[in-house]
Design a protein around this motif. Structure first.
Motif, mmCIF file in Angstrom:
data_model
loop_
_atom_site.group_PDB
_atom_site.id
_atom_site.type_symbol
_atom_site.label_atom_id
_atom_site.label_comp_id
_atom_site.label_asym_id
_atom_site.label_seq_id
_atom_site.Cartn_x
_atom_site.Cartn_y
_atom_site.Cartn_z
ATOM 1 N N THR A 1 2.971 -19.255 139.912
ATOM 2 C CA THR A 1 2.151 -18.050 139.974
ATOM 3 C C THR A 1 0.705 -18.478 140.191
ATOM 4 O OG1 THR A 1 1.678 -17.996 137.602
ATOM 5 C CG2 THR A 1 3.719 -16.935 138.343
ATOM 6 N N ASP A 2 -0.203 -17.512 140.301
ATOM 7 C CA ASP A 2 -1.599 -17.887 140.477
ATOM 8 C C ASP A 2 -2.114 -18.677 139.282
ATOM 9 O OD1 ASP A 2 -1.309 -15.647 138.890
ATOM 10 O OD2 ASP A 2 -3.111 -14.643 139.619
ATOM 11 N N ARG A 3 -1.576 -18.418 138.109
ATOM 12 C CA ARG A 3 -2.024 -19.129 136.908
ATOM 13 C C ARG A 3 -1.423 -20.521 136.781
ATOM 14 N NH1 ARG A 3 -2.056 -14.314 132.289
ATOM 15 N NH2 ARG A 3 -3.863 -13.180 133.133
ATOM 16 N N THR A 4 -0.233 -20.723 137.329
ATOM 17 C CA THR A 4 0.418 -22.031 137.196
ATOM 18 C C THR A 4 0.322 -22.868 138.465
ATOM 19 O OG1 THR A 4 2.591 -21.217 137.949
ATOM 20 C CG2 THR A 4 2.077 -21.034 135.584
ATOM 21 N N ALA A 5 -0.295 -22.332 139.515
ATOM 22 C CA ALA A 5 -0.293 -23.013 140.814
ATOM 23 C C ALA A 5 -0.891 -24.408 140.759
ATOM 24 C CB ALA A 5 -1.046 -22.164 141.842
ATOM 25 N N ALA A 6 -2.015 -24.579 140.055
ATOM 26 C CA ALA A 6 -2.670 -25.887 140.013
ATOM 27 C C ALA A 6 -1.735 -26.951 139.470
ATOM 28 C CB ALA A 6 -3.943 -25.806 139.169
ATOM 29 N N PHE A 7 -0.880 -26.559 138.517
ATOM 30 C CA PHE A 7 0.077 -27.509 137.934
ATOM 31 C C PHE A 7 1.333 -27.616 138.792
ATOM 32 C CE2 PHE A 7 3.704 -28.196 134.995
ATOM 33 C CZ PHE A 7 3.387 -29.479 134.568
ATOM 34 N N MET A 8 1.875 -26.480 139.204
ATOM 35 C CA MET A 8 3.131 -26.477 139.946
ATOM 36 C C MET A 8 3.003 -27.076 141.339
ATOM 37 S SD MET A 8 5.622 -25.374 138.136
ATOM 38 C CE MET A 8 5.943 -24.453 136.625
ATOM 39 N N ASP A 9 1.788 -27.098 141.889
ATOM 40 C CA ASP A 9 1.592 -27.644 143.227
ATOM 41 C C ASP A 9 1.454 -29.167 143.242
ATOM 42 O OD1 ASP A 9 1.784 -25.166 144.342
ATOM 43 O OD2 ASP A 9 -0.374 -24.883 144.635
ATOM 44 N N LEU A 10 1.374 -29.770 142.073
ATOM 45 C CA LEU A 10 1.291 -31.234 142.025
ATOM 46 C C LEU A 10 2.608 -31.830 142.534
ATOM 47 C CD1 LEU A 10 -0.359 -31.714 138.518
ATOM 48 C CD2 LEU A 10 -1.465 -32.013 140.753
ATOM 49 N N PRO A 11 2.546 -32.789 143.448
ATOM 50 C CA PRO A 11 3.777 -33.367 143.999
ATOM 51 C C PRO A 11 4.717 -33.909 142.926
ATOM 52 C CG PRO A 11 1.893 -34.051 145.297
ATOM 53 C CD PRO A 11 1.342 -33.345 144.101
ATOM 54 N N GLN A 12 4.149 -34.548 141.892
ATOM 55 C CA GLN A 12 5.003 -35.115 140.855
ATOM 56 C C GLN A 12 5.714 -34.041 140.041
ATOM 57 O OE1 GLN A 12 1.698 -35.378 141.129
ATOM 58 N NE2 GLN A 12 0.657 -35.642 139.145
ATOM 59 N N VAL A 13 5.053 -32.885 139.893
ATOM 60 C CA VAL A 13 5.684 -31.776 139.172
ATOM 61 C C VAL A 13 6.807 -31.180 140.016
ATOM 62 C CG1 VAL A 13 5.333 -29.452 138.256
ATOM 63 C CG2 VAL A 13 3.635 -31.250 137.820
ATOM 64 N N GLN A 14 6.560 -31.000 141.299
ATOM 65 C CA GLN A 14 7.599 -30.462 142.165
ATOM 66 C C GLN A 14 8.798 -31.397 142.226
ATOM 67 O OE1 GLN A 14 6.145 -29.144 145.964
ATOM 68 N NE2 GLN A 14 4.584 -27.821 145.078
ATOM 69 N N GLU A 15 8.545 -32.685 142.240
ATOM 70 C CA GLU A 15 9.643 -33.658 142.243
ATOM 71 C C GLU A 15 10.438 -33.584 140.943
ATOM 72 O OE1 GLU A 15 7.943 -37.461 143.013
ATOM 73 O OE2 GLU A 15 7.246 -36.927 145.016
ATOM 74 N N ALA A 16 9.715 -33.450 139.817
ATOM 75 C CA ALA A 16 10.390 -33.384 138.525
ATOM 76 C C ALA A 16 11.230 -32.121 138.413
ATOM 77 C CB ALA A 16 9.358 -33.432 137.397
ATOM 78 N N VAL A 17 10.698 -30.992 138.891
ATOM 79 C CA VAL A 17 11.451 -29.739 138.863
ATOM 80 C C VAL A 17 12.697 -29.850 139.735
ATOM 81 C CG1 VAL A 17 11.414 -27.313 139.524
ATOM 82 C CG2 VAL A 17 9.471 -28.287 138.285
ATOM 83 N N ALA A 18 12.531 -30.368 140.940
ATOM 84 C CA ALA A 18 13.667 -30.504 141.854
ATOM 85 C C ALA A 18 14.757 -31.387 141.255
ATOM 86 C CB ALA A 18 13.198 -31.071 143.193
ATOM 87 N N ALA A 19 14.344 -32.439 140.556
ATOM 88 C CA ALA A 19 15.308 -33.363 139.970
ATOM 89 C C ALA A 19 16.065 -32.752 138.795
ATOM 90 C CB ALA A 19 14.590 -34.630 139.508
ATOM 91 N N SER A 20 15.486 -31.715 138.185
ATOM 92 C CA SER A 20 16.086 -31.139 136.980
ATOM 93 C C SER A 20 16.789 -29.814 137.240
ATOM 94 C CB SER A 20 15.010 -30.933 135.909
ATOM 95 O OG SER A 20 14.078 -29.949 136.314
#
Length: 257
Positions: A192-211
Motif C-alpha cells: 500500500t502507500d504506507r508499506t511501499a517503501a518497505f515492500m518495494d525493497l528487492p530483498q523483501v520481495q524475494e523473501a515474500v516470494a520465497a514464503s
C-alpha cells in the motif's frame, strides 16, 4: 453486469490502501459508498475523485475512531448521507477495514488505543449498522494473516485481529436468522502507500516470494476483489468464514532437498 446496483456500503478507513481499493471496487459494482476516514482530507478527496471519475457514487464520513462517541458519530453521518442520496437510511454492506498497526505496543495507552480502534470500533459499528440492514445484508471484516503466522513485534496487533475472527464466528450465529452474513478476509503482505517503501525493497520481495505459494507481494485490489465477492449475492451461503487472502503465505516448505 454490476453486482451491487442499488446497494449501499460503508467502508471504514476508506481513504487509503486496502480501504480505498475496496471503495473503488464496490462503487464500480454499482454501490453507493460511504467513504469513512479519520483525518486525511486530501486522501479522502482522492478516493472520492477516483470513484466519481469512473462513474461511481460516494460520499465522505470524517470521524476519528478510538474515542468516546466515535461510532455514534459515524452511524449518524451515515444515516444522514444515505437519506440525502437515496431518501432512506438503509445499509446493505458494512466493511470494517480501519485499523491501527505499526510497532510493538509496550505502553498501556498505546495498547488501549490499538484495541479501541481495532476491536471496540468494529464491534460497536456493527451493532450500530444492524438496525439499518435487512435480509441480504453483509458485514465484512478485514483481519490479518498474523492470526495464523507468528511475526516478531505483531503480538498485540495479532490479538486484535484474533478478536475480529471471534466476532465474526459468534455474530454469524446470531445474524443468520435475519439473513445477514458476516465474514472476515485476512490479507498477507500487501503493498500500500504506507508499506511501499518497505515492500518495494528487492530483498523483501524475494523473501515474500520465497514464503508464499503465489510468489509476489499482494496488491490492495487482490483484497478488494474478495470483499466485492462477499458483498454480492453469489456469496449468500457463506457466513462465519475466515478467508485467507494472502496468496498462500507461510504454508510450509515449498521444496525439499
Amino acid at each position: 453486469m454490476s453486482t451491487l446496483n442499488g446497494k449501499t456500503a460503508l467502508v471504514t478507513g476508506g481513504s487509503r490502501g486496502i480501504g480505498r481499493a475496496t471503495c473503488r471496487r464496490l462503487a464500480a459494482e454499482g454501490a453507493l459508498v460511504a467513504v469513512h476516514y479519520g483525518s486525511d482530507d486530501a486522501a479522502a478527496k482522492g478516493t472520492l475523485a477516483e470513484i466519481e471519475a469512473a462513474g461511481g457514487r460516494a460520499f465522505p464520513i470524517k470521524a476519528r475512531l478510538g474515542g468516546e462517541g466515535d461510532t455514534d458519530t459515524v452511524i449518524a453521518a451515515l444515516e444522514s448521507g444515505l437519506r440525502e442520496h437515496t431518501g432512506r437510511a438503509h445499509l446493505d454492506v458494512l466493511v470494517n477495514n480501519a485499523a491501527l498497526g505499526g510497532p510493538p505496543y509496550e505502553d498501556r495507552s498505546g495498547f488501549d488505543e490499538l484495541f479501541a480502534v481495532n476491536v471496540r470500533a468494529p464491534y460497536f459499528l456493527t451493532l450500530g449498522a444492524l438496525p439499518l440492514m435487512g435480509s441480504g445484508g453483509r458485514v465484512i471484516n478485514i483481519g490479518s494473516a498474523v492470526t495464523r503466522i507468528a511475526l516478531p513485534g505483531e503480538l498485540a496487533y495479532a490479538m486484535t485481529k484474533a478478536a475480529i475472527e471471534t466476532l465474526t464466528r459468534n455474530a454469524a450465529n446470531e445474524l443468520g436468522a435475519r439473513g445477514i452474513t458476516i465474514n472476515t478476509v485476512n490479507p498477507g503482505p500487501t503493498r500500500t502507500d504506507r508499506t511501499a517503501a518497505f515492500m518495494d525493497l528487492p530483498q523483501v520481495q524475494e523473501a515474500v516470494a520465497a514464503s508464499q505459494a503465489l510468489e509476489r507481494v499482494g496488491r490492495p485490489s487482490d483484497i478488494a476483489d474478495v470483499v466485492a465477492f462477499l458483498a454480492a449475492d453469489n456469496s449468500r451461503w457463506l457466513t462465519a468464514n475466515v478467508i485467507d487472502a494472502s496468496g498462500g503465505s507461510y504454508l510450509g516448505p515449498k521444496r525439499l532437498g
